[in-house]
Write a protein that holds these residues in place. Sequence first.
Motif, PDB file in Angstrom:
ATOM      1  N   GLY A  11       8.627   3.262   3.635  1.00  0.00           N
ATOM      2  CA  GLY A  11       9.209   2.266   2.760  1.00  0.00           C
ATOM      3  C   GLY A  11       9.072   2.688   1.319  1.00  0.00           C
ATOM      4  N   SER A  12       9.892   2.108   0.478  1.00  0.00           N
ATOM      5  CA  SER A  12       9.795   2.453  -0.931  1.00  0.00           C
ATOM      6  C   SER A  12       8.679   1.662  -1.616  1.00  0.00           C
ATOM      7  CB  SER A  12      11.135   2.215  -1.624  1.00  0.00           C
ATOM      8  OG  SER A  12      11.524   0.869  -1.469  1.00  0.00           O
ATOM      9  N   LEU A  13       8.189   0.578  -0.976  1.00  0.00           N
ATOM     10  CA  LEU A  13       7.063  -0.175  -1.533  1.00  0.00           C
ATOM     11  C   LEU A  13       6.155  -0.622  -0.400  1.00  0.00           C
ATOM     12  CD1 LEU A  13       5.517  -1.552  -3.830  1.00  0.00           C
ATOM     13  CD2 LEU A  13       7.004  -3.536  -3.530  1.00  0.00           C
ATOM     14  N   THR A  14       4.903  -0.150  -0.448  1.00  0.00           N
ATOM     15  CA  THR A  14       3.920  -0.518   0.566  1.00  0.00           C
ATOM     16  C   THR A  14       2.631  -0.950  -0.115  1.00  0.00           C
ATOM     17  OG1 THR A  14       3.223   1.793   0.719  1.00  0.00           O
ATOM     18  CG2 THR A  14       4.844   1.040   2.344  1.00  0.00           C
ATOM     19  N   LEU A  73       3.212  -8.727  -6.713  1.00  0.00           N
ATOM     20  CA  LEU A  73       2.624  -8.925  -5.393  1.00  0.00           C
ATOM     21  C   LEU A  73       1.610 -10.058  -5.518  1.00  0.00           C
ATOM     22  CD1 LEU A  73       2.046  -5.318  -4.023  1.00  0.00           C
ATOM     23  CD2 LEU A  73       3.340  -7.149  -2.899  1.00  0.00           C
ATOM     24  N   HIS A  74       1.747 -11.081  -4.690  1.00  0.00           N
ATOM     25  CA  HIS A  74       0.860 -12.244  -4.704  1.00  0.00           C
ATOM     26  C   HIS A  74       0.071 -12.227  -3.399  1.00  0.00           C
ATOM     27  CE1 HIS A  74      -0.161 -16.560  -5.470  1.00  0.00           C
ATOM     28  NE2 HIS A  74      -0.274 -16.545  -4.145  1.00  0.00           N
ATOM     29  N   LYS A 105       8.613   6.662  -3.791  1.00  0.00           N
ATOM     30  CA  LYS A 105       7.804   5.808  -2.931  1.00  0.00           C
ATOM     31  C   LYS A 105       6.681   5.233  -3.785  1.00  0.00           C
ATOM     32  CE  LYS A 105       5.124   5.690   1.337  1.00  0.00           C
ATOM     33  NZ  LYS A 105       4.214   4.671   0.779  1.00  0.00           N
ATOM     34  N   LEU A 106       6.412   3.944  -3.624  1.00  0.00           N
ATOM     35  CA  LEU A 106       5.375   3.281  -4.415  1.00  0.00           C
ATOM     36  C   LEU A 106       4.393   2.602  -3.472  1.00  0.00           C
ATOM     37  CD1 LEU A 106       4.623   2.737  -7.362  1.00  0.00           C
ATOM     38  CD2 LEU A 106       5.989   0.666  -7.245  1.00  0.00           C
ATOM     39  N   HIS A 107       3.096   2.859  -3.654  1.00  0.00           N
ATOM     40  CA  HIS A 107       2.041   2.259  -2.834  1.00  0.00           C
ATOM     41  C   HIS A 107       1.087   1.547  -3.779  1.00  0.00           C
ATOM     42  CE1 HIS A 107      -0.472   1.693   0.644  1.00  0.00           C
ATOM     43  NE2 HIS A 107      -1.485   2.303   0.076  1.00  0.00           N
ATOM     44  N   VAL A 108       0.864   0.245  -3.546  1.00  0.00           N
ATOM     45  CA  VAL A 108       0.025  -0.570  -4.434  1.00  0.00           C
ATOM     46  C   VAL A 108      -1.117  -1.158  -3.608  1.00  0.00           C
ATOM     47  CG1 VAL A 108      -0.032  -2.483  -6.075  1.00  0.00           C
ATOM     48  CG2 VAL A 108       2.057  -1.131  -5.831  1.00  0.00           C
ATOM     49  N   PRO A 109      -2.242  -0.443  -3.485  1.00  0.00           N
ATOM     50  CA  PRO A 109      -3.378  -0.941  -2.714  1.00  0.00           C
ATOM     51  C   PRO A 109      -4.164  -2.001  -3.485  1.00  0.00           C
ATOM     52  CG  PRO A 109      -3.425   1.460  -2.942  1.00  0.00           C
ATOM     53  CD  PRO A 109      -2.446   0.922  -3.934  1.00  0.00           C
ATOM     54  N   LEU A 110      -4.880  -2.846  -2.732  1.00  0.00           N
ATOM     55  CA  LEU A 110      -5.744  -3.867  -3.322  1.00  0.00           C
ATOM     56  C   LEU A 110      -7.090  -3.808  -2.624  1.00  0.00           C
ATOM     57  CD1 LEU A 110      -5.968  -6.365  -5.250  1.00  0.00           C
ATOM     58  CD2 LEU A 110      -5.361  -7.765  -3.253  1.00  0.00           C
ATOM     59  N   LEU A 111      -8.143  -3.689  -3.413  1.00  0.00           N
ATOM     60  CA  LEU A 111      -9.517  -3.717  -2.909  1.00  0.00           C
ATOM     61  C   LEU A 111     -10.105  -5.059  -3.323  1.00  0.00           C
ATOM     62  CD1 LEU A 111     -10.610  -0.165  -4.167  1.00  0.00           C
ATOM     63  CD2 LEU A 111      -9.468  -0.760  -2.026  1.00  0.00           C
ATOM     64  N   ILE A 112     -10.635  -5.822  -2.348  1.00  0.00           N
ATOM     65  CA  ILE A 112     -11.117  -7.164  -2.668  1.00  0.00           C
ATOM     66  C   ILE A 112     -12.546  -7.396  -2.183  1.00  0.00           C
ATOM     67  CG2 ILE A 112      -8.831  -8.232  -2.696  1.00  0.00           C
ATOM     68  CD1 ILE A 112      -9.417  -9.298   0.150  1.00  0.00           C
ATOM     69  N   TYR A 120      -4.591  -0.186  -7.901  1.00  0.00           N
ATOM     70  CA  TYR A 120      -4.203   1.063  -8.552  1.00  0.00           C
ATOM     71  C   TYR A 120      -2.876   1.501  -7.969  1.00  0.00           C
ATOM     72  CZ  TYR A 120      -6.167   3.023  -4.240  1.00  0.00           C
ATOM     73  OH  TYR A 120      -6.445   3.303  -2.932  1.00  0.00           O
ATOM     74  N   ARG A 121      -2.239   2.438  -8.632  1.00  0.00           N
ATOM     75  CA  ARG A 121      -1.005   3.013  -8.098  1.00  0.00           C
ATOM     76  C   ARG A 121      -1.389   4.121  -7.134  1.00  0.00           C
ATOM     77  NH1 ARG A 121       4.524   5.152 -10.891  1.00  0.00           N
ATOM     78  NH2 ARG A 121       5.377   5.981  -8.959  1.00  0.00           N
ATOM     79  N   GLY A 122      -1.101   3.907  -5.880  1.00  0.00           N
ATOM     80  CA  GLY A 122      -1.425   4.896  -4.860  1.00  0.00           C
ATOM     81  C   GLY A 122      -0.236   5.789  -4.584  1.00  0.00           C
TER      82      GLY A 122
END
Length: 123
Positions: A11-14, A73-74, A105-112, A120-122
């Motif tokens: 995907g282009s955004l994950t 992203l919410h 391709k853009l990957h936006v991970p979230l650490l919580i 960060y931009r992955g």
Amino acid sequence: QAGGMPKTPRGSLTTHVLNTATGLPAAGLALRLAQLQEPGAQWMELAQRWTDEDGRCLPLLPPGQAEAGTYKLHFETAAYWQGLGHTSFYPFVEVVFTITDPAQKLHVPLLISPYSYTTYRGS
């Protein structure tokens, strides 16, 4: 594909959500993607997902669907933590970012954790 890797739709955004308190993926977390509409600065919702057991979900923007612009992203973090019997300082997390090259391709991970988050931009 080289190396015998299985073909998976890229995907282009994950995104990927990791619970840093346990070191495990954050499964069953609800999230939404919206795009900022100009003029008027209205957010238009594009997708809703739940993370799977690996903390991932289907691509939020399939290949070819991204446009240059501002996105949000919410992540429903309070409901996730409540499900684990914890309270959370952050009721939700919103990550706002800009897509400048829709072909990338853009990957936006979230650490919580209950009292912090990092993104960060992955790749």
